[in-house]
Design a protein around this motif. Structure first.
Motif, PDB file in Angstrom:
ATOM      1  N   THR A  48       3.328 -14.447 -12.642  1.00 29.10           N
ATOM      2  CA  THR A  48       2.674 -12.326 -12.211  1.00 29.10           C
ATOM      3  C   THR A  48       4.516 -12.287 -12.363  1.00 29.10           C
ATOM      4  N   GLY A  49       5.504 -12.525 -13.230  1.00 28.79           N
ATOM      5  CA  GLY A  49       6.795 -12.030 -13.445  1.00 28.79           C
ATOM      6  C   GLY A  49       6.568 -10.800 -13.843  1.00 28.79           C
ATOM      7  N   ALA A  50       6.269 -10.822 -15.318  1.00 31.17           N
ATOM      8  CA  ALA A  50       6.629 -10.048 -16.330  1.00 31.17           C
ATOM      9  C   ALA A  50       5.559  -9.029 -16.415  1.00 31.17           C
ATOM     10  N   LEU A  51       4.472  -9.409 -15.352  1.00 28.67           N
ATOM     11  CA  LEU A  51       3.890  -7.823 -14.802  1.00 28.67           C
ATOM     12  C   LEU A  51       4.469  -6.755 -13.715  1.00 28.67           C
ATOM     13  N   TYR A  52       5.434  -7.420 -13.263  1.00 35.71           N
ATOM     14  CA  TYR A  52       5.318  -6.785 -12.169  1.00 35.71           C
ATOM     15  C   TYR A  52       6.904  -6.135 -13.022  1.00 35.71           C
ATOM     16  N   GLY A  53       7.675  -5.950 -14.018  1.00 30.41           N
ATOM     17  CA  GLY A  53       8.080  -4.594 -14.328  1.00 30.41           C
ATOM     18  C   GLY A  53       7.506  -2.945 -15.070  1.00 30.41           C
ATOM     19  N   ARG A  54       6.206  -4.303 -15.272  1.00 29.81           N
ATOM     20  CA  ARG A  54       5.901  -2.506 -15.986  1.00 29.81           C
ATOM     21  C   ARG A  54       5.208  -2.267 -15.163  1.00 29.81           C
ATOM     22  N   LEU A  55       4.132  -2.397 -13.687  1.00 23.53           N
ATOM     23  CA  LEU A  55       4.313  -1.864 -11.912  1.00 23.53           C
ATOM     24  C   LEU A  55       4.969  -1.240 -12.236  1.00 23.53           C
ATOM     25  N   SER A  56       6.691  -1.862 -11.895  1.00 24.79           N
ATOM     26  CA  SER A  56       7.219  -1.123 -10.859  1.00 24.79           C
ATOM     27  C   SER A  56       7.710   0.650 -11.552  1.00 24.79           C
ATOM     28  N   ASP A  57       7.583   0.532 -13.285  1.00 25.18           N
ATOM     29  CA  ASP A  57       7.267   1.219 -13.580  1.00 25.18           C
ATOM     30  C   ASP A  57       6.768   2.066 -13.488  1.00 25.18           C
ATOM     31  N   ARG A  58       5.546   1.787 -13.894  1.00 23.42           N
ATOM     32  CA  ARG A  58       5.059   3.044 -13.369  1.00 23.42           C
ATOM     33  C   ARG A  58       4.633   3.415 -11.312  1.00 23.42           C
ATOM     34  N   PHE A  59       4.715   2.734 -10.633  1.00 21.24           N
ATOM     35  CA  PHE A  59       4.880   2.958  -9.117  1.00 21.24           C
ATOM     36  C   PHE A  59       6.070   2.830  -8.785  1.00 21.24           C
ATOM     37  N   GLY A  60       7.051   2.661  -8.645  1.00 20.30           N
ATOM     38  CA  GLY A  60       8.345   2.651  -8.833  1.00 20.30           C
ATOM     39  C   GLY A  60       9.247   0.888  -8.043  1.00 20.30           C
ATOM     40  N   ARG A  61      10.279   1.266  -8.340  1.00 20.84           N
ATOM     41  CA  ARG A  61      11.034  -0.379  -8.049  1.00 20.84           C
ATOM     42  C   ARG A  61      10.201  -0.652  -6.738  1.00 20.84           C
ATOM     43  N   ARG A  62      10.735   0.432  -5.369  1.00 23.55           N
ATOM     44  CA  ARG A  62      10.554   0.186  -4.059  1.00 23.55           C
ATOM     45  C   ARG A  62       9.348  -0.030  -3.417  1.00 23.55           C
ATOM     46  N   THR A  63       8.349   0.333  -4.462  1.00 25.71           N
ATOM     47  CA  THR A  63       6.815   0.379  -3.532  1.00 25.71           C
ATOM     48  C   THR A  63       6.353  -0.798  -3.930  1.00 25.71           C
ATOM     49  N   MET A  64       6.576  -1.488  -5.390  1.00 25.46           N
ATOM     50  CA  MET A  64       6.345  -2.728  -5.669  1.00 25.46           C
ATOM     51  C   MET A  64       7.066  -4.406  -5.113  1.00 25.46           C
ATOM     52  N   PHE A  65       8.245  -3.524  -4.416  1.00 28.81           N
ATOM     53  CA  PHE A  65       9.577  -4.714  -4.473  1.00 28.81           C
ATOM     54  C   PHE A  65       8.764  -4.877  -2.776  1.00 28.81           C
ATOM     55  N   LEU A  66       8.911  -3.530  -1.859  1.00 24.84           N
ATOM     56  CA  LEU A  66       7.665  -3.799  -0.610  1.00 24.84           C
ATOM     57  C   LEU A  66       6.670  -4.025  -0.424  1.00 24.84           C
ATOM     58  N   THR A  67       5.724  -3.674  -1.827  1.00 24.50           N
ATOM     59  CA  THR A  67       4.359  -4.631  -1.572  1.00 24.50           C
ATOM     60  C   THR A  67       4.381  -6.213  -1.697  1.00 24.50           C
ATOM     61  N   ALA A  68       4.879  -6.676  -2.981  1.00 22.27           N
ATOM     62  CA  ALA A  68       5.071  -7.944  -2.965  1.00 22.27           C
ATOM     63  C   ALA A  68       6.094  -8.563  -2.445  1.00 22.27           C
ATOM     64  N   ILE A  69       6.872  -7.920  -1.337  1.00 21.30           N
ATOM     65  CA  ILE A  69       7.966  -9.058  -0.124  1.00 21.30           C
ATOM     66  C   ILE A  69       6.613  -8.824   0.958  1.00 21.30           C
ATOM     67  N   ALA A  70       5.938  -7.588   1.363  1.00 14.62           N
ATOM     68  CA  ALA A  70       4.860  -8.017   2.133  1.00 14.62           C
ATOM     69  C   ALA A  70       3.782  -8.881   1.386  1.00 14.62           C
ATOM     70  N   VAL A  71       3.333  -8.938   0.922  1.00 12.28           N
ATOM     71  CA  VAL A  71       2.099 -10.373   0.187  1.00 12.28           C
ATOM     72  C   VAL A  71       3.046 -11.397   0.715  1.00 12.28           C
ATOM     73  N   PHE A  72       4.203 -11.918  -0.169  1.00 10.87           N
ATOM     74  CA  PHE A  72       5.191 -13.098   0.195  1.00 10.87           C
ATOM     75  C   PHE A  72       4.952 -13.536   1.837  1.00 10.87           C
ATOM     76  N   VAL A  73       5.280 -12.241   2.899  1.00 18.30           N
ATOM     77  CA  VAL A  73       5.765 -12.549   4.192  1.00 18.30           C
ATOM     78  C   VAL A  73       4.436 -13.330   4.643  1.00 18.30           C
ATOM     79  N   ALA A  74       3.535 -12.414   4.216  1.00 15.19           N
ATOM     80  CA  ALA A  74       1.810 -12.704   4.705  1.00 15.19           C
ATOM     81  C   ALA A  74       1.693 -14.016   4.407  1.00 15.19           C
ATOM     82  N   GLY A  75       1.881 -14.489   3.159  1.00 12.87           N
ATOM     83  CA  GLY A  75       1.207 -15.682   2.082  1.00 12.87           C
ATOM     84  C   GLY A  75       2.226 -16.511   3.597  1.00 12.87           C
ATOM     85  N   SER A  76       3.119 -16.694   3.753  1.00 13.60           N
ATOM     86  CA  SER A  76       4.656 -17.349   4.310  1.00 13.60           C
ATOM     87  C   SER A  76       3.725 -17.883   5.773  1.00 13.60           C
TER      88      SER A  76
END
Length: 481
Positions: free
Chosen positions: A73-101
């Protein structure tokens, strides 16, 4: 000094509001630390997990599922962050990571744990890629090497310190706390980034190339499974391996076909026309493979040869980690905006050759003090290479392609790391054929396996010799600090 008052990105585009650079940097680095730590921290607790949940035959998937998900999934996040913003995608991804943890810690069966580790890995796919991109935009180009040097230190610390931390946590509180400890750290990273990071969206409203992302993820998983299973779980000429190889070829061809036609491709093929990227990306993949092999098999050697426990072996790798971190930071600070990476990269690759040659000469009676010097040599080589190769790739492209190029570089390194672990494992399996896999025979075989790092590092040096003398894109601009 790095100013905390930057109000422009590296491309010179004014940001939406002013980022608090120190706090944003801290939040991004914590996320990066968590993503790498969870690749290695779990390995030491696998016996305890198997004893508690059962399913010993599937225990390897607790590690493999995370690596596959985060790499794919790594390559996809760069493009998604272009579209939706670095902060939004980082917060979304780390929320998924924390929930998964949290769900990993609550798992009651092995299939549940593997499923939640996959979820955790999907979130982790962003947590090295997006900080690498965002830090390059928070700081001007002349400071990129210095800042990215810190990320190299984080990688080394998390990679080698993972088993040490995992052992300590498991012994003190039990294996579930390996996952629960991510919750306060992840929430802290979310709070810092939400509060402090302000970067503009750069990709407009174009559609994200989801079809390309699916094809690339499927091809990546196929490649990793071939490397992981080939020659060990299944024979190289078995139906499973041949089917995976065929799938890899077909999926790769479909991905190239798709990227040539997509309006907003996940990985624009025109980037590969750049002579710097044609050198840098293969070199990054080789570096990842060498990192993977050394990170996994040096602790095994220490335990097998010197009778160390996991915690002792982690501490014994301090010469490797400390030189890696120190050199990564110092080299980044010295290179600056000159763009003269080539001497440092060539020196790093040749020092890595020397490090692997020295390690290949290890004997069962080699004193630890000599081994400490040898792994320190390897740390110096990797410290010169690690993040400077990423910065070379970043500096070769325009600001519009920064996220895509960074995602490609970090993803290629992650893929190389995973392949390196698998290939070094296959070499070790071959060395141990016909022998009892006890600590003594394993210790005797590992230097022969590490020898293969020397020719790989030599190939990397030959590639890096093709780089231009300086790498600075004329349109990269420079923010004021």
């Amino acid at each position: 000094m790095v100013s905390a008052d930057l109000t422009q990105t590296a491309s010179g585009v004014p940001s939406k509001g002013s980022s608090n650079v120190p706090l944003a940097t801290a939040g991004l680095l914590i996320g990066m630390l968590l993503s790498v730590l969870d690749q290695t921290v779990v390995a030491i607790a696998l016996p305890d997990i198997a004893a508690d949940l059962g399913g010993m035959d599937a225990i390897g998937w607790v590690v493999t599922s995370y690596v596959l998900a985060s790499t794919a999934t790594g390559a996809l996040y760069g493009r998604l962050s272009d579209r939706f913003g670095r902060r939004t995608m980082f917060l979304t991804a780390i929320a998924v990571f924390v929930a998964g943890s949290a769900l990993c810690g609550l798992a009651q069966t092995m299939p549940q744990l593997i499923a939640t580790r996959t979820m955790q890995g999907i979130g982790a796919g962003a947590l090295f890629v997006l900080p690498t991109i965002a830090l390059s935009e928070l700081y001007p180009p002349r400071l990129r090497s210095r800042i990215q040097g810190f990320t190299g230190g984080v990688f080394a610390l998390a990679s080698v310190g993972g088993p040490l931390a995992g052992g300590a946590i498991t012994d003190a509180w039990g294996w579930r706390w390996i996952f629960y400890i991510n919750l306060p750290l992840g929430l802290l990273a979310m709070a810092l980034v939400a509060l402090a990071l302000r970067l503009p969206k750069t990709g407009g409203d174009g559609r994200v190339d989801l079809a390309g992302a699916v094809l690339l993820a499927a091809a990546t998983v196929s490649l990793l499974l071939v490397a992981e299973w080939g020659g060990r779980t299944y024979a190289w000429n078995s139906g499973v391996i041949l089917t995976l190889i065929a799938a890899l070829v077909v999926l790769g061809a479909l991905f190239v076909w798709r990227e040539r036609r997509a309006a907003n491709p996940l990985l624009p093929l025109r980037l590969f026309a750049d002579p710097t990227l044609r050198v840098a990306l293969p070199a990054i993949a080789l570096l990842g493979a060498l990192l993977g092999g050394s990170i996994v098999y040096l602790p095994t050697y220490l335990q097998a040869t010197y009778g160390m426990g996991a915690t002792q072996a982690g501490l014994a790798l301090n010469p490797y980690v400390l030189t890696f971190m120190a050199v990564s930071s110092l080299a980044g600070a010295r290179i600056g905006a000159s763009g003269r990476f080539k001497p440092y990269l060539l020196a790093g690759s040749l020092i890595a050759v020397l490090g692997f040659v020295l390690l290949s000469l290890l004997q069962p009676d080699t004193p630890y003090a000599l081994l400490a010097v040898e792994i320190g040599v390897l740390g110096v080589g990797f410290g010169l290479l690690m993040q400077n190769l990423v910065v070379v790739a970043q500096n070769a492209v325009s600001p519009a392609d920064l996220a895509t190029t960074t995602s490609a570089a970090v993803s290629v390194r992650g893929l190389g790391l995973s392949l390196g672990v698998a290939l070094f494992g296959s070499l070790l399996t071959r060395e141990l054929q016909g022998q009892a896999p006890d600590p003594q025979t394993t210790a005797a075989a590992i230097p022969d396996v590490l020898f293969w790092g020397a020719p790989a590092a030599l190939v990397m040096a030959a590639l890096l010799a093709l780089l231009p003398r300086t790498v600075n894109h004329p349109k990269s601009g420079e923010a004021t600090a």
